[in-house]
Design a protein around this motif. Structure first.
Motif, PDB file in Angstrom:
ATOM      1  N   GLY A 147       0.836  -1.219   0.000  1.00  0.00           N
ATOM      2  CA  GLY A 147       0.000   0.000   0.000  1.00  0.00           C
ATOM      3  C   GLY A 147       0.858   1.250   0.000  1.00  0.00           C
ATOM      4  O   GLY A 147       0.584   2.204  -0.737  1.00  0.00           O
ATOM      5  N   MET A 148       1.899   1.251   0.852  1.00  0.00           N
ATOM      6  CA  MET A 148       2.754   2.426   0.925  1.00  0.00           C
ATOM      7  C   MET A 148       3.439   2.687  -0.406  1.00  0.00           C
ATOM      8  O   MET A 148       3.544   3.835  -0.852  1.00  0.00           O
ATOM      9  CB  MET A 148       3.801   2.259   2.025  1.00  0.00           C
ATOM     10  N   VAL A 149       3.920   1.622  -1.022  1.00  0.00           N
ATOM     11  CA  VAL A 149       4.576   1.790  -2.324  1.00  0.00           C
ATOM     12  C   VAL A 149       3.593   2.397  -3.317  1.00  0.00           C
ATOM     13  O   VAL A 149       3.918   3.344  -4.060  1.00  0.00           O
ATOM     14  CB  VAL A 149       5.108   0.427  -2.819  1.00  0.00           C
ATOM     15  N   LEU A 150       2.338   1.887  -3.267  1.00  0.00           N
ATOM     16  CA  LEU A 150       1.341   2.367  -4.214  1.00  0.00           C
ATOM     17  C   LEU A 150       1.088   3.872  -4.016  1.00  0.00           C
ATOM     18  O   LEU A 150       1.094   4.656  -4.969  1.00  0.00           O
ATOM     19  CB  LEU A 150       0.027   1.583  -3.998  1.00  0.00           C
ATOM     20  N   VAL A 151       0.941   4.214  -2.748  1.00  0.00           N
ATOM     21  CA  VAL A 151       0.680   5.628  -2.446  1.00  0.00           C
ATOM     22  C   VAL A 151       1.857   6.495  -2.891  1.00  0.00           C
ATOM     23  O   VAL A 151       1.689   7.521  -3.549  1.00  0.00           O
ATOM     24  CB  VAL A 151       0.405   5.793  -0.936  1.00  0.00           C
ATOM     25  N   THR A 152       3.074   6.030  -2.566  1.00  0.00           N
ATOM     26  CA  THR A 152       4.264   6.800  -2.923  1.00  0.00           C
ATOM     27  C   THR A 152       4.367   6.963  -4.429  1.00  0.00           C
ATOM     28  O   THR A 152       4.604   8.083  -4.930  1.00  0.00           O
ATOM     29  CB  THR A 152       5.524   6.091  -2.391  1.00  0.00           C
ATOM     30  N   VAL A 153       4.158   5.891  -5.116  1.00  0.00           N
ATOM     31  CA  VAL A 153       4.287   5.953  -6.574  1.00  0.00           C
ATOM     32  C   VAL A 153       3.237   6.902  -7.147  1.00  0.00           C
ATOM     33  O   VAL A 153       3.529   7.773  -7.990  1.00  0.00           O
ATOM     34  CB  VAL A 153       4.144   4.539  -7.182  1.00  0.00           C
ATOM     35  N   THR A 154       2.007   6.791  -6.632  1.00  0.00           N
ATOM     36  CA  THR A 154       0.933   7.639  -7.163  1.00  0.00           C
ATOM     37  C   THR A 154       1.245   9.120  -6.911  1.00  0.00           C
ATOM     38  O   THR A 154       1.177   9.950  -7.820  1.00  0.00           O
ATOM     39  CB  THR A 154      -0.401   7.281  -6.477  1.00  0.00           C
ATOM     40  N   PHE A 155       1.634   9.391  -5.662  1.00  0.00           N
ATOM     41  CA  PHE A 155       1.928  10.801  -5.347  1.00  0.00           C
ATOM     42  C   PHE A 155       3.151  11.294  -6.089  1.00  0.00           C
ATOM     43  O   PHE A 155       3.202  12.432  -6.545  1.00  0.00           O
ATOM     44  CB  PHE A 155       2.081  10.986  -3.839  1.00  0.00           C
ATOM     45  N   GLY A 156       4.126  10.417  -6.186  1.00  0.00           N
ATOM     46  CA  GLY A 156       5.335  10.800  -6.910  1.00  0.00           C
ATOM     47  C   GLY A 156       5.014  11.108  -8.357  1.00  0.00           C
ATOM     48  O   GLY A 156       5.482  12.126  -8.902  1.00  0.00           O
ATOM     49  N   TYR A 157       4.172  10.309  -8.933  1.00  0.00           N
ATOM     50  CA  TYR A 157       3.833  10.547 -10.338  1.00  0.00           C
ATOM     51  C   TYR A 157       3.039  11.855 -10.455  1.00  0.00           C
ATOM     52  O   TYR A 157       3.298  12.671 -11.347  1.00  0.00           O
ATOM     53  CB  TYR A 157       3.007   9.370 -10.882  1.00  0.00           C
ATOM     54  N   ALA A 158       2.099  12.059  -9.520  1.00  0.00           N
ATOM     55  CA  ALA A 158       1.308  13.305  -9.552  1.00  0.00           C
ATOM     56  C   ALA A 158       2.226  14.513  -9.398  1.00  0.00           C
ATOM     57  O   ALA A 158       2.076  15.517 -10.106  1.00  0.00           O
ATOM     58  CB  ALA A 158       0.267  13.287  -8.433  1.00  0.00           C
ATOM     59  N   LEU A 159       3.206  14.394  -8.486  1.00  0.00           N
ATOM     60  CA  LEU A 159       4.142  15.492  -8.260  1.00  0.00           C
ATOM     61  C   LEU A 159       4.938  15.781  -9.527  1.00  0.00           C
ATOM     62  O   LEU A 159       5.118  16.952  -9.915  1.00  0.00           O
ATOM     63  CB  LEU A 159       5.084  15.119  -7.109  1.00  0.00           C
ATOM     64  N   SER A 160       5.400  14.707 -10.187  1.00  0.00           N
ATOM     65  CA  SER A 160       6.192  14.937 -11.397  1.00  0.00           C
ATOM     66  C   SER A 160       5.308  15.502 -12.502  1.00  0.00           C
ATOM     67  O   SER A 160       5.758  16.296 -13.329  1.00  0.00           O
ATOM     68  CB  SER A 160       6.911  13.665 -11.840  1.00  0.00           C
ATOM     69  N   CYS A 161       4.022  15.119 -12.510  1.00  0.00           N
ATOM     70  CA  CYS A 161       3.115  15.702 -13.499  1.00  0.00           C
ATOM     71  C   CYS A 161       2.941  17.201 -13.270  1.00  0.00           C
ATOM     72  O   CYS A 161       2.692  17.972 -14.186  1.00  0.00           O
ATOM     73  CB  CYS A 161       1.743  15.032 -13.436  1.00  0.00           C
ATOM     74  N   TRP A 162       3.097  17.597 -11.993  1.00  0.00           N
ATOM     75  CA  TRP A 162       2.902  19.019 -11.665  1.00  0.00           C
ATOM     76  C   TRP A 162       4.164  19.839 -11.917  1.00  0.00           C
ATOM     77  O   TRP A 162       4.141  20.861 -12.594  1.00  0.00           O
ATOM     78  CB  TRP A 162       2.470  19.110 -10.189  1.00  0.00           C
ATOM     79  N   LEU A 163       5.279  19.313 -11.350  1.00  0.00           N
ATOM     80  CA  LEU A 163       6.488  20.119 -11.380  1.00  0.00           C
ATOM     81  C   LEU A 163       7.357  19.841 -12.614  1.00  0.00           C
ATOM     82  O   LEU A 163       8.108  20.723 -13.026  1.00  0.00           O
ATOM     83  CB  LEU A 163       7.303  19.874 -10.107  1.00  0.00           C
ATOM     84  N   ALA A 164       7.278  18.641 -13.184  1.00  0.00           N
ATOM     85  CA  ALA A 164       8.043  18.345 -14.400  1.00  0.00           C
ATOM     86  C   ALA A 164       7.101  17.688 -15.399  1.00  0.00           C
ATOM     87  O   ALA A 164       7.153  16.481 -15.624  1.00  0.00           O
ATOM     88  CB  ALA A 164       9.217  17.417 -14.081  1.00  0.00           C
ATOM     89  N   PRO A 165       6.213  18.483 -15.940  1.00  0.00           N
ATOM     90  CA  PRO A 165       5.121  17.902 -16.733  1.00  0.00           C
ATOM     91  C   PRO A 165       5.591  17.274 -18.049  1.00  0.00           C
ATOM     92  O   PRO A 165       4.866  16.497 -18.654  1.00  0.00           O
ATOM     93  CB  PRO A 165       4.187  19.077 -16.972  1.00  0.00           C
ATOM     94  N   PHE A 166       6.810  17.636 -18.469  1.00  0.00           N
ATOM     95  CA  PHE A 166       7.279  17.093 -19.757  1.00  0.00           C
ATOM     96  C   PHE A 166       8.320  15.995 -19.520  1.00  0.00           C
ATOM     97  O   PHE A 166       9.175  16.128 -18.657  1.00  0.00           O
ATOM     98  CB  PHE A 166       7.881  18.193 -20.611  1.00  0.00           C
ATOM     99  N   ALA A 167       8.226  14.937 -20.346  1.00  0.00           N
ATOM    100  CA  ALA A 167       9.235  13.874 -20.286  1.00  0.00           C
ATOM    101  C   ALA A 167       9.810  13.704 -21.695  1.00  0.00           C
ATOM    102  O   ALA A 167       9.297  14.262 -22.667  1.00  0.00           O
ATOM    103  CB  ALA A 167       8.599  12.579 -19.811  1.00  0.00           C
ATOM    104  N   ARG A 168      10.881  12.918 -21.796  1.00  0.00           N
ATOM    105  CA  ARG A 168      11.485  12.731 -23.125  1.00  0.00           C
ATOM    106  C   ARG A 168      10.546  11.943 -24.012  1.00  0.00           C
ATOM    107  O   ARG A 168       9.844  11.046 -23.563  1.00  0.00           O
ATOM    108  CB  ARG A 168      12.807  11.966 -22.995  1.00  0.00           C
ATOM    109  N   CYS A 169      10.588  12.329 -25.313  1.00  0.00           N
ATOM    110  CA  CYS A 169       9.742  11.644 -26.293  1.00  0.00           C
ATOM    111  C   CYS A 169      10.198  10.192 -26.422  1.00  0.00           C
ATOM    112  O   CYS A 169      11.391   9.913 -26.510  1.00  0.00           O
ATOM    113  CB  CYS A 169       9.854  12.361 -27.632  1.00  0.00           C
ATOM    114  N   ARG A 170       9.269   9.287 -26.397  1.00  0.00           N
ATOM    115  CA  ARG A 170       9.664   7.873 -26.470  1.00  0.00           C
ATOM    116  C   ARG A 170      10.104   7.490 -27.868  1.00  0.00           C
ATOM    117  O   ARG A 170      10.959   6.652 -28.069  1.00  0.00           O
ATOM    118  CB  ARG A 170       8.463   6.984 -26.075  1.00  0.00           C
ATOM    119  N   ARG A 171       9.510   8.184 -28.854  1.00  0.00           N
ATOM    120  CA  ARG A 171       9.755   7.816 -30.246  1.00  0.00           C
ATOM    121  C   ARG A 171      11.197   8.109 -30.640  1.00  0.00           C
ATOM    122  O   ARG A 171      11.888   7.272 -31.199  1.00  0.00           O
ATOM    123  CB  ARG A 171       8.796   8.642 -31.113  1.00  0.00           C
TER     124      ARG A 171
END
Lengths: 88, 729
Positions: free
Chosen positions: A19-43
């Motif tokens: 559960g903790m891992v799930l919460v951490t991952v979810t929040f971490g992903y949300a945080l990165s969506c907020w503060l670093a919304p862009f990621a490298r293009c996969r293509r």
């Protein structure tokens, strides 16, 4: 198996960790969506250009040659917000 | 975007091209500089100083409809090189004292509150630590850029985002170094400085740091140090407000060109710095009187109290007047104690200080050759203002004072120190057994004085008496002891017109009419006060004489009146037509002693009279008596002279007619014995008259048996008791 013993054993240590891992991952992903919304293009792996079949380098069409893509989470958030704003 | 830029460039080029051709044209013709200079010089000289009666729209005169008013101009003329507060030792001392008192007040105020300031400062300093830290972190992290980056992400604009991201990173790097330096300073240098600094520097440092942090920490609207001196917030007049007021009062119409209200001057602060003033031009056909009648409406339109609005006639045009709006109600500020309190000798030939007008200017009243009528509701300062003028006259030792106090009040009692003769009331009292007769004698004496003065003056050579009138020199010439200025004070004079004894009333009325008609030019100053000036009933002749006497006063001072009719009775009907109505004066404690002074000057000042209360009056009168003793002019009653046996002591007289062993006498017997014993007073005394007099002073009328007949009479015991009661009082 008594009822008294069953209640604490329902939350096993492995479930708590999971559960903790799930919460951490979810929040971490949300945080990165907020503060670093862009990621490298996969293509094009962030290069912005790709090799064609003939060996020429041509602009990556997936990321408009920027090498960056919007994270899926941010894309969902943007869409939801647009929907909400449109409904107002 | 690109398209727009192209357009702009085209325009620029077009303009440049035009300018180049123009320059070329100008360069082709050479300007004759001398001719040009001559042309410029001759410009203004062609004008001449004739101004058309009607304003030209574009001649730069006052703007129609009150546009923006140009810079306010204070009083014209040269300004003082050294301001008046620093001129002369007395002024410098007063100014320095003022500022020291001011500084002392501020210091004491804050000193008392210092612990509370310290507690508040410490609390907010703690908050301030976090505030300052948070502010620096936000600065370091370029927090203000966050919303821009988010907007780029929202718009799925990776290019913009990337640019912003790069800039942020470099900025954060630099700011990190700066903040690192700051932290290093705090951690390394501060402890060293603390260790080496003397104690007072530490204290100063801590105080400064706490003050700084508290200032950063306190909310913007919560001051730690409160103001020790509060200044009033005043209404600043603008032309728009003035116009609004006049249009709202119906004195013009902004939509009709011939009905607009105009300004005849710029809006300015007045010279005393207590209000704003502007000259108003009403539309043609509207008069000053219209404005005065609508004073209340104008005040409402200006959103100020009606007491703050003052309108002054302008000499040049009847449609023009000066509007002066005081910052605060000037009539509520007391004028202060009378300057007579210095108890110096005064001269009746100079103007007497009376009070301050609405603008704080001194109002003076030259008593010579005039008669003054003062009227008001009771308890509004009538007696005080009359007494103020009488006190001035008392300080001139060469003025003979005659005082008739119709209400027999304590207010005038102390004038016995200086007055040549005084009458108290209309009913017999301990001081005056027969005031009506006394009054008749006193007025006869004044009349005799007038006749004597005129006789002497007509016999004097022209070089001594150039205009056939009394002069200041003659009035104090020891060789002519009869030539003196007389002040006749008549307090509540209407009571002498309403006496039960009609003969006495009509004699007093005719004497007063004579004195009023001839007195002022012979140096008899009349000072009359009445709370009931509108007329007396009774015999028509007396009523007529009363009205004539009242209306012949030269100067009138009306304090707050009950209604318009009373105000008209005091000031005259013309005053009401001019918009001056003493019943509109404000009521209330701060406005005691405020009134209109009418008839002395063209503008009717609203005067706040100086205060001389009971104790002040006594002090001044004691000084006045000293002046008179020095000058050797103390005479009459004040000098203890009893000229005639005017003090008719009824009780003592009645007691004296009781023969030894008699306990009671019937009224007819008392009357007969009195007539026999003291014929100068009781020659034709009737039984009823002595009964009435005795009963009015506390002797009971009881049945007395004498010679087998029972009639009403008086007991000796009652008469004795009345005498004792009177003496004890």
């Amino acid at each position: 198996m008594t009822i008294l013993a069953a209640t604490p054993s329902a939350l096993s240590p492995s479930m708590i960790v999971a559960g903790m891992v799930l919460v951490t991952v979810t929040f971490g992903y949300a945080l990165s969506c907020w503060l670093a919304p862009f990621a490298r293009c996969r293509r094009c792996a962030g290069a912005g250009t790709r090799k064609s079949l003939l060996g020429h380098r041509k602009p990556c069409r997936s990321c408009d040659a920027t090498g960056w893509r919007l994270r899926a989470g941010r894309r969902i958030a943007n869409t939801l917000r647009d929907l909400r704003d449109a409904s107002r | 975007m690109k398209h727009e830029r192209d357009d702009g460039e085209h325009e620029l080029f077009d303009r440049l091209e035009r300018e180049m051709t123009q320059d070329g044209g100008a360069a082709a013709g050479v300007t004759d500089l001398d001719a040009e200079r001559a042309r410029r010089r001759s410009g203004p000289a062609d004008q001449h100083f004739e101004v058309s009666l009607d304003d030209d729209e574009d001649d730069g005169g006052p703007e129609r409809g009150g546009g923006l008013v140009v810079e306010p101009v204070a009083v014209a003329g040269r300004r003082e090189v050294i301001p008046s507060e620093w001129r002369g030792w007395a002024n410098i001392r007063a100014t320095v004292r003022y500022w020291l008192a001011y500084a002392g007040h501020v210091a004491a105020f804050h000193a008392v509150r210092l612990p509370w300031y310290a507690a508040q400062a410490l609390f907010w300093a703690v908050v301030g630590v976090f505030r300052v830290a948070g502010r620096q972190i936000r600065w370091w992290w370029v927090a203000e850029q966050h919303s821009l980056r988010q907007a780029a992400a929202d718009a799925n604009d990776p290019g913009t985002w990337l640019k912003l991201h790069k800039e942020t990173r470099s900025t954060r790097m630099w700011r990190f170094i700066v903040l690192g330096g700051e932290v290093l300073l705090l951690v390394l240098v501060l402890p060293v400085a603390w260790a080496v600094a003397p104690w007072w520097a530490r204290v100063a440092g801590v105080v400064a740091a706490v003050a700084f942090l508290a200032r950063a920490g306190r909310p913007a609207d919560r001051r730690i140090v409160s103001a020790a001196v509060v200044t009033a917030r005043l209404r600043r007049l603008s032309p728009d407000i003035v116009l609004r007021a006049y249009y709202a009062a119906g004195l013009g119409n902004p939509d009709r060109a011939d009905k607009v209200v105009q300004f005849g001057s710029t809006m300015q602060r007045d010279a005393s710095g207590t209000g704003s003033q502007v000259v108003i031009d009403l539309p043609y056909g509207r008069t000053f009187d219209d404005a005065v009648k609508n004073r209340g409406a104008i005040a409402s339109g200006l959103d100020v109290s009606v007491n703050q609005v003052f309108l002054t006639r302008d000499a040049t045009s009847h449609r023009r007047h000066l509007l002066w709006v005081a910052d605060r109600d000037p009539l509520a500020i007391p004028a202060g104690k009378t300057p007579l309190l210095d108890c110096k000798r005064r001269s009746i030939w100079k103007a007497a200080p009376f009070g301050l007008d609405e603008r704080g200017r001194a109002v003076e009243l030259s008593l010579m050759w005039i008669s003054v009528l003062i009227g008001a509701q009771p308890r509004k300062g009538k007696t005080f203002s009359a007494r103020l003028l009488a006190l001035y006259a008392a300080l001139d030792p060469f003025v003979r004072l005659f005082i008739a106090d119709g209400k027999s009040s304590p207010d005038w009692r102390k004038f016995a120190l200086v007055a040549e003769d005084m009458v108290y009331g209309t009913h017999p009292t301990r001081d005056d057994a027969d005031p009506v007769t006394h009054m008749r004698l006193m007025l006869r004496a004044v009349k005799a004085h007038i006749l004597r003065v005129n006789e002497i003056l007509s016999g004097l050579p022209v070089d001594l008496c150039p205009e056939g009138k009394l002069t200041a020199e003659l009035a104090r010439d020891p060789k002519c002891p009869d030539l003196r200025v007389v002040l006749l004070v008549l307090e509540e004079f209407q009571v002498y017109y309403e006496l039960d004894d009609k003969d006495a009333s009509s004699e007093i009325a005719s004497l007063l009419s004579y004195i009023m008609a001839v007195g002022p030019s012979s140096g008899v100053v009349l000072l009359s006060a009445s709370q009931k000036p509108s007329g007396v009933g009774g015999a028509s002749n007396i009523g007529q004489l009363f009205t004539r006497f009242r209306d012949n006063h030269a100067a009138r001072f009306a304090l707050k009146c009950g209604n318009r009719n009373v105000s008209e009775a005091i000031l005259g009907g013309d005053a009401y037509a001019e918009g001056i109505d003493a019943s509109t004066l404000p009521t209330g404690k701060p406005y005691l002693g405020v009134g209109y002074l009418y008839g002395l000057t063209d503008d009717t000042p609203t005067v706040r009279t100086y205060l001389a209360d009971h104790a002040d009056a006594e002090k001044i009168l004691i000084a006045a008596r000293k002046h008179r003793e020095t000058a050797g002019t103390l005479a009459g009653m004040a000098a203890g002279e009893v000229t005639v046996r005017e003090t008719r002591d009824v009780l003592a007289d009645v007691a004296s007619v009781f023969a030894a062993g008699e306990t009671g006498l019937q009224w007819p017997v008392i009357a007969a014995r009195l007539a026999e014993a003291i014929p100068e007073h009781y020659a034709d005394l009737s039984a009823d008259a002595i009964s009435a007099q005795c009963r009015s002073i506390g002797v009971r009328s009881v049945n007395v048996k004498s010679g087998g007949e029972v009639l009403k009479g008086a007991k000796l015991a009652d008469v004795r008791a009345a005498i004792e009661g009177r003496d004890a009082a």
